[in-house]
Write a protein that holds these residues in place. Structure first.
Motif, mmCIF file in Angstrom:
data_model
loop_
_atom_site.group_PDB
_atom_site.id
_atom_site.type_symbol
_atom_site.label_atom_id
_atom_site.label_comp_id
_atom_site.label_asym_id
_atom_site.label_seq_id
_atom_site.Cartn_x
_atom_site.Cartn_y
_atom_site.Cartn_z
ATOM 1 N N LEU A 121 68.826 48.470 -115.106
ATOM 2 C CA LEU A 121 68.175 47.836 -114.318
ATOM 3 C C LEU A 121 67.912 46.072 -114.115
ATOM 4 O O LEU A 121 67.744 45.917 -112.990
ATOM 5 C CB LEU A 121 66.040 47.697 -114.647
ATOM 6 C CG LEU A 121 65.388 47.341 -113.428
ATOM 7 C CD1 LEU A 121 65.192 48.181 -112.281
ATOM 8 C CD2 LEU A 121 63.508 47.365 -114.530
ATOM 9 N N GLU A 122 68.511 45.515 -115.042
ATOM 10 C CA GLU A 122 69.306 44.185 -114.956
ATOM 11 C C GLU A 122 69.685 43.955 -113.760
ATOM 12 O O GLU A 122 70.874 43.101 -113.295
ATOM 13 C CB GLU A 122 69.255 43.367 -115.704
ATOM 14 C CG GLU A 122 67.762 43.189 -116.700
ATOM 15 C CD GLU A 122 66.879 42.270 -116.245
ATOM 16 O OE1 GLU A 122 67.001 41.803 -114.575
ATOM 17 O OE2 GLU A 122 65.819 41.760 -116.033
ATOM 18 N N GLY A 123 71.121 45.335 -113.776
ATOM 19 C CA GLY A 123 72.269 45.253 -113.564
ATOM 20 C C GLY A 123 73.650 45.223 -114.015
ATOM 21 O O GLY A 123 74.072 45.179 -112.998
ATOM 22 N N LEU A 165 75.862 46.113 -103.009
ATOM 23 C CA LEU A 165 74.712 45.920 -102.946
ATOM 24 C C LEU A 165 74.461 45.796 -104.323
ATOM 25 O O LEU A 165 73.393 44.172 -104.873
ATOM 26 C CB LEU A 165 73.352 47.239 -102.640
ATOM 27 C CG LEU A 165 73.791 47.229 -101.471
ATOM 28 C CD1 LEU A 165 72.961 48.932 -100.692
ATOM 29 C CD2 LEU A 165 73.228 45.966 -100.052
ATOM 30 N N TRP A 166 75.430 45.779 -105.629
ATOM 31 C CA TRP A 166 74.771 45.736 -107.237
ATOM 32 C C TRP A 166 75.334 44.876 -107.268
ATOM 33 O O TRP A 166 74.542 43.058 -108.245
ATOM 34 C CB TRP A 166 74.906 46.872 -107.518
ATOM 35 C CG TRP A 166 75.073 47.133 -109.086
ATOM 36 C CD1 TRP A 166 74.108 45.813 -109.694
ATOM 37 C CD2 TRP A 166 75.978 47.537 -110.533
ATOM 38 N NE1 TRP A 166 74.563 46.401 -111.415
ATOM 39 C CE2 TRP A 166 75.619 46.881 -111.681
ATOM 40 C CE3 TRP A 166 77.888 48.563 -109.972
ATOM 41 C CZ2 TRP A 166 76.453 47.326 -112.378
ATOM 42 C CZ3 TRP A 166 78.020 48.411 -111.341
ATOM 43 C CH2 TRP A 166 77.623 48.120 -112.826
ATOM 44 N N GLU A 168 75.704 41.925 -105.260
ATOM 45 C CA GLU A 168 75.406 41.103 -104.340
ATOM 46 C C GLU A 168 74.042 40.159 -105.381
ATOM 47 O O GLU A 168 73.707 39.878 -105.171
ATOM 48 C CB GLU A 168 74.786 41.751 -103.246
ATOM 49 C CG GLU A 168 76.232 41.197 -102.436
ATOM 50 C CD GLU A 168 75.878 41.979 -101.026
ATOM 51 O OE1 GLU A 168 74.531 42.436 -100.658
ATOM 52 O OE2 GLU A 168 76.701 42.120 -99.898
ATOM 53 N N SER A 169 73.022 42.310 -106.432
ATOM 54 C CA SER A 169 72.201 41.574 -106.535
ATOM 55 C C SER A 169 72.209 40.208 -107.255
ATOM 56 O O SER A 169 71.737 39.296 -107.989
ATOM 57 C CB SER A 169 71.249 42.303 -106.864
ATOM 58 O OG SER A 169 71.869 42.917 -108.016
ATOM 59 N N LEU A 170 73.443 40.333 -107.765
ATOM 60 C CA LEU A 170 73.628 39.277 -108.854
ATOM 61 C C LEU A 170 73.509 38.575 -108.785
ATOM 62 O O LEU A 170 73.791 37.151 -109.292
ATOM 63 C CB LEU A 170 75.065 40.083 -109.646
ATOM 64 C CG LEU A 170 74.700 41.343 -111.177
ATOM 65 C CD1 LEU A 170 75.882 41.994 -111.337
ATOM 66 C CD2 LEU A 170 73.327 41.149 -112.195
ATOM 67 N N VAL A 171 74.325 38.252 -107.916
ATOM 68 C CA VAL A 171 74.793 36.810 -106.929
ATOM 69 C C VAL A 171 73.718 36.168 -106.758
ATOM 70 O O VAL A 171 73.360 34.645 -107.317
ATOM 71 C CB VAL A 171 76.020 36.840 -105.859
ATOM 72 C CG1 VAL A 171 75.872 35.525 -104.932
ATOM 73 C CG2 VAL A 171 76.847 36.971 -106.476
ATOM 74 N N GLU A 172 72.300 37.103 -106.496
ATOM 75 C CA GLU A 172 71.241 36.677 -105.682
ATOM 76 C C GLU A 172 70.691 36.151 -107.251
ATOM 77 O O GLU A 172 69.666 34.663 -106.251
ATOM 78 C CB GLU A 172 70.678 36.996 -104.706
ATOM 79 C CG GLU A 172 71.580 37.425 -103.821
ATOM 80 C CD GLU A 172 70.139 38.555 -102.691
ATOM 81 O OE1 GLU A 172 69.907 39.161 -103.373
ATOM 82 O OE2 GLU A 172 70.671 39.462 -102.162
ATOM 83 N N ARG A 173 70.703 36.517 -108.299
ATOM 84 C CA ARG A 173 69.810 36.030 -109.077
ATOM 85 C C ARG A 173 70.898 34.633 -110.003
ATOM 86 O O ARG A 173 70.363 34.054 -110.986
ATOM 87 C CB ARG A 173 70.032 37.025 -109.934
ATOM 88 C CG ARG A 173 68.975 37.580 -109.618
ATOM 89 C CD ARG A 173 68.814 39.556 -110.224
ATOM 90 N NE ARG A 173 68.647 39.125 -112.005
ATOM 91 C CZ ARG A 173 68.758 40.023 -112.495
ATOM 92 N NH1 ARG A 173 69.695 41.058 -112.223
ATOM 93 N NH2 ARG A 173 68.607 40.223 -114.332
ATOM 94 N N GLY A 174 71.888 33.656 -108.655
ATOM 95 C CA GLY A 174 72.426 32.579 -110.215
ATOM 96 C C GLY A 174 73.468 33.417 -110.610
ATOM 97 O O GLY A 174 74.146 32.568 -110.713
#
Length: 253
Positions: A121-123, A165-166, A168-174
């Motif tokens: 879930l955390e990526g 998308l996976w 990008e979600s990690l990049v969005e979290r920093g």
């Protein structure tokens, strides 16, 4: 003042002092970042950080020879802790003999599944190993971005979109990544390590990061894994996991 004197530390004391100062700085930085977040500061994170700061401040005062609490307060606290630990040890012994081995094995299996589902879930999506022991649980979390890359997939276009998308979600979290598509990986940096540290503190407050694993590639250091020790395994049950896929029309229990 006439009684003022300089503080001189040997090499061991200097390292202990610098360690306490570094941990204090990290804790205060985590609070500062959390306060600035739009969704607000997580109360459990703030509690854990302040407890750690209190411990490190006391350790620093001990090294410098500057008391941060009275001797009586410290003795009273230690006395209460000893009494509580003795009681906990007794209750743990009673609990350990009251549960059947089969039930214990089923519980451990469930916690392993919980850990793997949470990490997915955390990526990241892969847990190398989980080992339970007398004092807690040691887990090797993989930081390589596996997934959505099978050469035999029947949905290659959808897989590429899901992987995009996976990532990008990690990049969005920093997280700072290097490479593209299947070669994308988190770099091993103080920044990425700090984000991972905050993640474990917020989700598993009793956890301690034991080591990071990295790999050099094209003159860059890539983060490949992190070894974590979870002292209180009951925290595993509170890890968020993905919602199960249900047949059409059914509601979750």
């Amino acid at each position: 003042m006439a009684d003022e004197k300089e503080i001189h530390l040997n090499e061991d004391q200097q390292e202990l002092a610098q360690r306490a100062i570094r941990d204090l700085r990290f804790g205060v930085s985590a609070l500062s970042k959390g306060i600035k977040e739009s969704e607000g500061l997580d109360s459990q994170l703030a509690f854990n950080v302040l407890r750690c700061c209190d411990h490190n401040l006391s350790a620093l005062g001990e090294v410098l020879g500057i008391p941060t609490q009275t001797g009586q307060e410290i003795e009273e606290r230690y006395a209460r802790l000893r009494e509580a630990n003795e009681r906990i040890h007794y209750l743990e012994g009673q609990l350990g003999t009251s549960q059947a081995p089969a039930a214990t094995q089923a519980s451990l299996k469930h916690m392993c599944e919980q850990i793997r589902a949470w990490w997915e879930l955390e990526g990241f999506g892969h847990v190398s190993s989980i080992r339970f022991g007398d004092d807690g649980c040691e887990v090797d979390f993989c930081c390589s971005l596996f997934g959505y890359s099978s050469s035999f997939s029947k949905t290659p276009a959808s897989d590429r979109q899901q992987r995009k998308l996976w990532r990008e979600s990690l990049v969005e979290r920093g997280f700072v990544l290097t490479g593209v598509d299947r070669d994308a990986s988190p770099i091993d940096s103080d920044h990425n390590r700090e984000i991972l540290s905050l993640l474990f503190v917020s989700r598993l407050p009793s956890s301690v990061i034991m080591s990071f694993e990295n790999q050099c590639s094209d003159k860059k250091s890539l983060m490949r894994g992190v070894k974590v020790f979870i002292r209180s395994i009951e925290e595993i049950h509170s890890l968020p996991i993905p919602e199960p896929d249900l047949p059409h029309g059914e509601e979750p229990l």
